[in-house]
Design a protein around this motif. Structure first.
Motif, mmCIF file in Angstrom:
data_model
loop_
_atom_site.group_PDB
_atom_site.id
_atom_site.type_symbol
_atom_site.label_atom_id
_atom_site.label_comp_id
_atom_site.label_asym_id
_atom_site.label_seq_id
_atom_site.Cartn_x
_atom_site.Cartn_y
_atom_site.Cartn_z
ATOM 1 N N UNK A 169 0.709 -1.305 0.268
ATOM 2 C CA UNK A 169 0.137 -0.110 0.127
ATOM 3 C C UNK A 169 0.721 1.372 -0.014
ATOM 4 N N UNK A 170 2.169 1.214 -0.445
ATOM 5 C CA UNK A 170 3.203 2.129 -0.451
ATOM 6 C C UNK A 170 3.598 2.872 0.705
ATOM 7 N N UNK A 171 3.439 1.984 1.763
ATOM 8 C CA UNK A 171 3.853 2.589 3.004
ATOM 9 C C UNK A 171 5.291 1.703 3.372
ATOM 10 N N UNK A 172 6.057 2.397 4.229
ATOM 11 C CA UNK A 172 7.225 1.738 4.756
ATOM 12 C C UNK A 172 7.083 1.813 6.220
ATOM 13 N N UNK A 173 7.751 0.955 6.930
ATOM 14 C CA UNK A 173 7.604 0.786 8.420
ATOM 15 C C UNK A 173 8.688 0.239 8.961
ATOM 16 N N UNK A 174 9.063 0.423 10.362
ATOM 17 C CA UNK A 174 10.252 -0.259 11.076
ATOM 18 C C UNK A 174 9.692 -0.901 12.333
ATOM 19 N N UNK A 175 10.449 -2.079 12.508
ATOM 20 C CA UNK A 175 10.077 -2.891 13.708
ATOM 21 C C UNK A 175 11.280 -3.303 14.580
ATOM 22 N N UNK A 176 11.052 -3.325 15.833
ATOM 23 C CA UNK A 176 12.310 -3.705 16.825
ATOM 24 C C UNK A 176 12.037 -5.034 17.490
ATOM 25 N N UNK A 177 12.972 -5.705 17.543
ATOM 26 C CA UNK A 177 13.096 -6.801 18.428
ATOM 27 C C UNK A 177 13.120 -6.660 19.755
ATOM 28 N N UNK A 178 12.641 -7.381 20.674
ATOM 29 C CA UNK A 178 12.651 -7.183 22.185
ATOM 30 C C UNK A 178 13.187 -8.241 22.959
ATOM 31 N N UNK A 179 14.554 -8.609 22.695
ATOM 32 C CA UNK A 179 15.081 -9.699 23.359
ATOM 33 C C UNK A 179 15.184 -9.426 24.813
ATOM 34 N N UNK A 180 15.148 -8.298 25.402
ATOM 35 C CA UNK A 180 15.313 -8.122 26.724
ATOM 36 C C UNK A 180 14.235 -7.939 27.534
ATOM 37 N N UNK A 181 12.791 -8.126 26.840
ATOM 38 C CA UNK A 181 11.642 -8.150 27.521
ATOM 39 C C UNK A 181 11.510 -9.197 28.501
ATOM 40 N N UNK A 182 10.701 -9.011 29.244
ATOM 41 C CA UNK A 182 10.374 -9.882 30.721
ATOM 42 C C UNK A 182 9.856 -11.123 30.193
ATOM 43 N N UNK A 183 8.810 -11.135 29.293
ATOM 44 C CA UNK A 183 8.075 -12.458 29.059
ATOM 45 C C UNK A 183 8.375 -13.052 27.508
ATOM 46 N N UNK A 184 8.185 -14.446 27.455
ATOM 47 C CA UNK A 184 8.516 -14.949 26.157
ATOM 48 C C UNK A 184 7.401 -14.391 25.299
ATOM 49 N N UNK A 185 6.124 -13.875 25.534
ATOM 50 C CA UNK A 185 5.387 -13.356 24.710
ATOM 51 C C UNK A 185 5.666 -12.264 24.001
ATOM 52 N N UNK A 186 6.158 -11.173 25.041
ATOM 53 C CA UNK A 186 6.975 -9.903 24.332
ATOM 54 C C UNK A 186 8.150 -10.122 23.610
ATOM 55 N N UNK A 187 8.831 -11.043 23.862
ATOM 56 C CA UNK A 187 10.214 -11.382 23.180
ATOM 57 C C UNK A 187 9.673 -11.942 21.806
ATOM 58 N N UNK A 188 8.600 -12.743 21.587
ATOM 59 C CA UNK A 188 8.368 -13.139 20.390
ATOM 60 C C UNK A 188 7.544 -12.414 19.426
ATOM 61 N N UNK A 189 7.254 -11.357 19.814
ATOM 62 C CA UNK A 189 6.681 -9.932 18.959
ATOM 63 C C UNK A 189 7.852 -9.058 18.530
ATOM 64 N N UNK A 190 7.621 -8.726 17.422
ATOM 65 C CA UNK A 190 8.459 -7.530 16.740
ATOM 66 C C UNK A 190 7.618 -6.112 16.917
ATOM 67 N N UNK A 191 8.025 -5.259 17.606
ATOM 68 C CA UNK A 191 7.260 -4.215 17.863
ATOM 69 C C UNK A 191 7.323 -3.096 16.877
ATOM 70 N N UNK A 192 6.205 -2.575 16.206
ATOM 71 C CA UNK A 192 6.252 -1.578 15.213
ATOM 72 C C UNK A 192 6.558 -0.242 16.075
ATOM 73 N N UNK A 193 7.743 0.322 15.443
ATOM 74 C CA UNK A 193 8.194 1.600 16.162
ATOM 75 C C UNK A 193 8.269 2.807 15.237
#
Length: 408
Positions: free
Chosen positions: A250-274
């Motif tokens: 759709x002609x967009x660009x975006x960035x994601x960030x990995x959260x390897x230092x997050x407290x839970x497995x669920x957070x670590x498994x998710x790339x956060x859109x920043x």
């Protein structure tokens, strides 16, 4: 002359487009459609995958080639014709572990009229000898080889729904071959791959970006995080160890960030859109690099840049700015928005908002370099207004913006 016409209720505006900052462009006529290209420093050649349609009046398929160009004269010095219905999908220049030779690797797909998705392809490994392409070995694949990457002295391939890692082995007779080492499944169609160290990011047809890791001890590739958004990807790139850049259809660009230092497995498994931004262009390639000579002692000399290319022929630059410079330019952009009106009165913020079928979100963590550089085109009175709003002298503003222009 190029012009732009904008029709609104009760008015029609016609404007011309200035010729500014044109790159020096040299066109090399090929007489056929070039699909993929790469350069090999050792042999001083370019290799590209191309398609030629012979207008014979019959319903014949295109003929596909791997061509070799001299990188000084741009003459075609060697060709390899692919099989009937075989398309070149990817091309790479690389070397392998325990082998200092440089190779061209080409990934193909057999696009058969009766198949919805290719079920067969090949990886061809060439060397350049005396200016000619020599086929060293080939490996059949169960699908289209959409992308190839050099990876820790091995070859990483995206083949339909899977990521496949091949090692370069020596047969008893002294010849070389590609041997499968590990595989990762779980994609709809893995179209784009980039690597950094042991990390692999995959841009999927419709499952956005996923982050994989290669584990040497087990010889296995495992997923460690993904973006759960439903983005249809058109290109991906790794900006640094933690931030990954993507473009979608759709002609967009975006960035994601990995959260390897997050407290839970669920957070670590998710790339956060920043970061999110509407570019208004269909990006089909990101590459680390610069279009200009960078002076190491200048303020912009150490700013990393990524070049992007689009299907409309646009070439642009994305720069990763230091945080303090980003905040300064963000404030300047906000003030410029008050005095520079969009073409046809369109809202800049609306235009740059990330927009797809599921959501619209304001642009974040991206700045519009074209808008910021338009500061230099303002008259002196407008510049003084900006200076007052920013509490920075006009000369300092000009210097900071001119420094930005040196990135491209």
């Amino acid at each position: 002359m190029h012009s732009l016409a904008i029709a609104k209720e009760g008015e029609l505006t016609i404007g011309t487009i200035d010729d500014i900052q044109k790159l020096h462009i040299r066109s090399i006529p090929l007489g056929e459609h070039a699909r993929r290209i790469c350069h090999q420093e050792q042999s001083r050649t370019f290799a590209f995958c191309s398609a030629r349609h012979y207008h014979s009046g019959m319903d014949e398929p295109e003929v596909h080639f791997v061509r070799l160009l001299d990188d000084q004269t741009f003459e075609i010095i060697s060709s390899y014709q692919l099989d009937t219905y075989e398309n070149g999908c990817s091309i790479l220049s690389c070397s392998f572990s325990d082998d200092n030779n440089a190779y061209y690797c080409v990934g193909t797909a057999y696009v058969l009229p009766e198949e919805n998705e290719p079920s067969k392809g090949r990886i061809l490994v060439f060397t350049v000898e005396d200016g000619k392409l020599q086929l060293i070995t080939e490996k059949e694949t169960k699908g289209a080889v959409y992308t190839l990457n050099a990876f820790n002295g091995k070859l990483l391939a995206a083949i339909n729904q899977k990521i496949q890692l091949y090692k370069w082995t020596l047969r008893d007779d002294g010849s070389r071959e590609l041997q499968s080492e590990s595989t990762h499944h779980g994609h709809i169609v893995a179209l784009y791959v980039q690597t950094r160290g042991d990390f692999i990011i995959v841009g999927d047809l419709m499952k956005s970006i996923s982050l994989l890791i290669y584990k040497h001890e087990e010889g296995a590739i495992e997923e460690c995080a993904r973006d759960y958004g439903a983005n249809w990807m058109t290109a991906v790139e790794i900006l640094d160890d933690d931030i990954y850049l993507g473009a979608e259809n759709n002609f967009n660009i975006f960035t994601v960030r990995k959260n390897m230092d997050a407290a839970t497995d669920e957070e670590r498994s998710r790339l956060e859109v920043v970061g999110e931004y509407h570019l208004g262009e269909f990006v089909n390639r990101f590459r680390h690099g610069s279009l200009v000579m960078r002076m190491p002692d200048s303020d912009s000399g150490n700013i990393p840049t990524v070049i992007f290319a689009t299907i409309n022929g646009v070439i642009g630059v994305i720069a990763s700015l230091p945080h303090d410079q980003y905040l300064f330019l963000e404030k300047l952009q906000m003030n410029l928005n008050k005095v520079i009106k969009g073409v046809g009165g369109l809202s800049h913020e609306q235009w740059r908002s990330f927009c797809n079928e599921k959501k619209v979100s304001e642009p974040r963590n991206f700045l519009d370099g074209d808008l910021i550089e338009s500061f230099l085109d303002l008259n002196r009175n407008r510049m003084e207004e900006m200076s007052t709003a920013m509490a920075v002298p006009v000369e300092e503003l000009c210097r900071r913006v001119e420094e930005l222009t040196r990135l491209h």
